[in-house]
Design an enzyme around this catalytic site. Sequence first.
Site, short mmCIF file in Angstrom:
data_model
loop_
_atom_site.label_atom_id
_atom_site.label_comp_id
_atom_site.label_asym_id
_atom_site.label_seq_id
_atom_site.Cartn_x
_atom_site.Cartn_y
_atom_site.Cartn_z
N TRP A 243 0.81 -1.15 0.18
CA TRP A 243 0.13 -0.28 0.09
C TRP A 243 0.57 1.30 0.01
O TRP A 243 0.47 2.29 -0.91
CB TRP A 243 -0.58 -0.10 1.13
CG TRP A 243 -1.77 1.59 1.39
CD1 TRP A 243 -3.16 1.75 0.99
CD2 TRP A 243 -1.64 2.30 2.22
NE1 TRP A 243 -3.96 2.17 1.09
CE2 TRP A 243 -2.94 3.41 2.35
CE3 TRP A 243 -0.88 2.77 2.69
CZ2 TRP A 243 -2.22 4.44 2.32
CZ3 TRP A 243 -0.73 4.02 3.67
CH2 TRP A 243 -1.11 5.10 2.99
N HIS A 244 1.94 1.11 0.83
CA HIS A 244 2.52 2.41 0.86
C HIS A 244 3.35 2.91 -0.78
O HIS A 244 3.70 3.73 -0.24
CB HIS A 244 3.77 2.07 2.08
CG HIS A 244 3.39 2.83 2.94
ND1 HIS A 244 2.62 1.10 3.87
CD2 HIS A 244 3.48 3.05 4.09
CE1 HIS A 244 2.55 2.02 5.41
NE2 HIS A 244 2.48 3.22 5.17
N GLY A 245 4.18 1.75 -1.48
CA GLY A 245 4.70 2.14 -3.06
C GLY A 245 4.96 1.34 -3.46
O GLY A 245 4.46 -0.13 -3.02
N PHE B 268 1.80 8.89 -1.75
CA PHE B 268 1.20 7.89 -1.28
C PHE B 268 0.15 7.95 -1.34
O PHE B 268 -0.88 6.79 -1.50
CB PHE B 268 1.37 7.49 -0.37
CG PHE B 268 2.70 6.88 0.18
CD1 PHE B 268 3.41 6.39 -0.75
CD2 PHE B 268 3.32 7.03 2.00
CE1 PHE B 268 5.12 6.07 -0.31
CE2 PHE B 268 4.75 6.79 1.79
CZ PHE B 268 5.31 6.30 0.79
#
Length: 472
Positions: free
Chosen positions: A325-327, A472
């Site tokens: 999810w973060h990257g 993000f």
Amino acid sequence: MVFSSVVFVLYFLPLFFTVYYLVPGKWKNTAILLGSIIFYAWGAPRFIFVILGTTAVDFFLVQYMDRQQTAGRRKLLLFLSVCINLGLLVYFKYSNFFVDNVNVALKAMGMGTIPWLKLVLPIGISFYTFESLTYVVDVYRKVHAPLKKFWDYQLYILFFPKLIAGPIVRYHDIAGQVYDRSAYSGVEYRLRGLYRFFIGLGKKVLIANVLGSYADKAFTMPVQELGTMHAWLGALAYTFEIYFDFSGYSDMAIGLALMMGFRLPENFNNPYTAFSITDFWRRWHMTLGAWMRNYLYIPLGGNRTGNKGRLYFNLWIVFLASGLWHGAAWGFIIWGAYHGLFLVLERMFLQKGLQRLKQFAAVYTFFVVLIGWVFFRLEHWGPSVAYLRRMFSFNPGLIEGEPLFWTTLFIAGFFSCFTLLPYGQSLQDKVYNNPYSMRRHYILFAVTVCLFVLSVGTLLTSSFNPFIYFRF
């Protein structure tokens, strides 16, 4: 546009609140919605139509789903809505990553690569996608009824204090506040919101930016030129930078919302005072942790599964998803798997030992978190491993740093561990939670105005003002 910018602080903020406080009560939501659209369009004019379009589709799809009488149709429409939201996120955020990795594999096999035009990531897409998903899933679960007015749903998704970087808010947490904000609308709460915004701005500009400048130099330096102490200082600077950067932004978001009568959930609770990685994730980015727990971990079985192997697998999967999810890079996936591994180890046997260590457990936790941030910062396996090797190479090298850096590093360390000190927690509660006396108002007003003046002065004289979670 970000909160810690001259345009926002000196132009958008005073203009918006002048309009908001002058318009009649029935027009305040309209003022917020128009202000939110302008706020988002300022930084991403092309993508404002993407978010407006997807929220329109979601609103009518969820209304149609709620009217269905059969479980099969409700599930089908839920699946369609989830696919639209996740499909949008995957397309914009992960297609570049997927194509790049496929091309690497094709090159290794001596085959031609896939031509691909790099996509630009819409600002804040991860945050508003998760909020859209909470809305449709909670309506499906009958946690709350669907909204009747389209513009109220737009307000929930586009509400600018939380739009770019959270906190991630479930609709039922603020549902009543959309229509009635009298509980938090007095002068007392407006002032407290203003103090919170100024504190967050100070954390971002006066601490995170100073440490970020040093961290950037350390992490971009050729690794062979990096001494052990310099590498450790770079990792330490980034560890504090990301905390004061993101928690500062969350403070600003919570403060801005409170100035409008909205009470947003807290997002951080002194994470660097945690006594285990499990405890750390109860304190760090709490709204993301709550989202992962409610919409991924519990549906996978959560703690209810009788099989310990399945329980550990569920934990690990959740943190793999959190990393992704973060990257869209392997470093984020490794970072998530790394934290998931320590959570599993704590469940298996480490937790009992940590309880005996007491205060020393906080040192263990901080060390584990700091090592993990190296993968997060460099985003790739090779550079991260090379950097970690320099950290443990015992090659002292030169220790660089101006007096401002050392002073800021000390301040960051002190306030990160402030609540471990006697009376630290009670003093923090007086600033953030407890009712204010007039004396406390005078003190907070004086202190936060000084923070504001120093922050604006720094913004006007410095060009270094990144925001880590902006992408993000």
